[in-house]
Scaffold this active site. Structure first.
Site, short mmCIF file in Angstrom:
data_model
loop_
_atom_site.label_atom_id
_atom_site.label_comp_id
_atom_site.label_asym_id
_atom_site.label_seq_id
_atom_site.Cartn_x
_atom_site.Cartn_y
_atom_site.Cartn_z
N TYR A 203 0.74 -1.59 -0.03
CA TYR A 203 -0.28 0.10 -0.05
C TYR A 203 1.00 1.14 0.07
CZ TYR A 203 0.47 0.63 5.20
OH TYR A 203 0.89 0.88 6.17
N CYS A 204 0.16 2.24 -0.47
CA CYS A 204 1.01 3.38 -0.52
C CYS A 204 0.03 4.31 -0.66
CB CYS A 204 2.13 3.62 -2.13
SG CYS A 204 1.40 3.21 -3.32
N THR A 205 0.38 5.77 -0.80
CA THR A 205 -0.35 7.00 -1.23
C THR A 205 -1.87 6.98 -2.11
OG1 THR A 205 0.87 8.65 0.27
CG2 THR A 205 -0.64 9.70 -0.68
#
Length: 341
Positions: A203-205
């Site tokens: 996951y990331c922004t």
């Protein structure tokens, strides 16, 4: 040679102070949005100029990167021009049907000006273009599928920088210590060594870094690679709409003037100066330093927004003393980010 030299219609000419006054005097609202797409762009410079002209006419602000590998945008759009903006997106060969991530918390002050830059890559990874197939990506999981996979014990990996995960992360996530994405890829590969047969959640922004990471891991033999659909931003929207459990703790760091938006009420970090519970990022008030760090309100007042005694001294100094201090300190921090010892 700069192809835009002399083209005042394709660059910004106002000072930061003028831009801030203009933004403060606006009587309308803005909508902050981010989006990306990996797509083969034949002429990034031409696309850059095309986008700048169209979005300047709509009074959009933001930071957009264009490269041969695609586009990565974080921007805001006047609410009264939103429909025209969407119509432009839908009419464009590279952008049609591109997924939007709408900001969770939005005061309309996310950006001061419109910047569209041509880069080697939309996300700097330190890798050769032909090192792996960036289009061979992993599975995209919505919030419900993501939560189920977490509950089943999948490996969760935060593909953001250390200063992002310090203020917010998913429960039990692996959080690399890297400060750049190019540093993080080899670190994650080492952390996951020997786990090629396990289920991996990335996951990331907003998803752009996970997209590239999933292809990178698949290239290195990982068989079950998954990423959070729409990133943290869209996860928040999904759990709010569906009443799914919110497994994210704290704030989501964002790369604009807001520096963060709250995803849950938890505060998981501390002030870098006094150790009190706090998750407010600031830049050092000494603009010659500008170091990013976490500072509580009390320390902000006591230290005049400075990150150190030397910067505080500079802020309070006379003009003559400032010149002396500049020669002594030079104010070039050897770290991009302040870390607690």
């Amino acid at each position: 040679m700069d192809p835009n030299k002399g083209r005042t219609d394709l660059i910004n000419r106002l000072s930061p102070e003028e831009l801030q006054r203009k933004l403060d005097n606006e009587t309308f609202t803005r909508k902050t949005v981010s989006f990306y797409r990996y797509v083969m762009v034949e002429n990034p410079g031409e696309l850059r100029n095309q986008l700048f002209k169209a979005w300047k006419e709509l009074d959009c602000l933001g930071r957009i990167y264009v490269a041969n590998e695609g586009i990565n945008a974080q921007m805001n759009v006047p609410a009264h021009n939103w429909d025209q903006f969407v119509a432009f997106i839908q009419s464009h060969e590279y952008l049609k049907d591109i997924p939007f991530k709408i900001a969770v918390e939005d005061d309309g002050k996310s950006f001061l000006k419109l910047q569209i830059k041509v880069r080697q890559k939309i996300v700097a990874d330190g890798l050769n273009d032909d090192e792996f197939d960036v289009t061979n990506v992993g599975n995209h999981l919505d919030a419900k599928e993501w939560n189920q996979a977490m509950d089943q014990g999948a490996l969760v990996v935060d593909m953001r920088n250390h200063y992002e995960s310090e203020v917010g992360k998913f429960e039990g996530a692996i959080t690399p210590k890297a400060e750049t994405f190019s540093e993080e890829l080899p670190e994650v590969l080492e952390i996951l060594k020997g786990k090629q047969d396990e289920k991996v959640l990335l996951y990331c922004t907003g998803g752009v870094r996970c997209e590239k990471t999933s292809a990178f891991l698949k290239h290195h033999g990982f068989k079950d690679v998954n990423q959070l659909l729409g990133g943290i931003i869209d996860y928040k929207r999904q759990v709010d709409q569906t009443q799914e459990e919110n497994k994210f703790q704290g704030k989501n760091f964002v790369f604009d003037n807001r520096l963060g938006e709250r995803i849950s009420d938890e505060v998981i970090s501390t002030c870098h100066q006094c150790g009190e519970t706090c998750d407010t990022h600031v830049n050092c008030s000494n603009v010659r330093c500008n170091l990013l760090f976490i500072q509580c309100n009390n320390c902000g007042t006591t230290n005049h927004g400075a990150c150190s005694d030397s910067c505080k001294e500079y802020i309070l100094a006379t003009p003559e003393r400032k010149i002396e201090l500049e020669n002594i300190h030079q104010y070039k921090p050897n770290k991009r980010y302040f870390k607690m010892a």
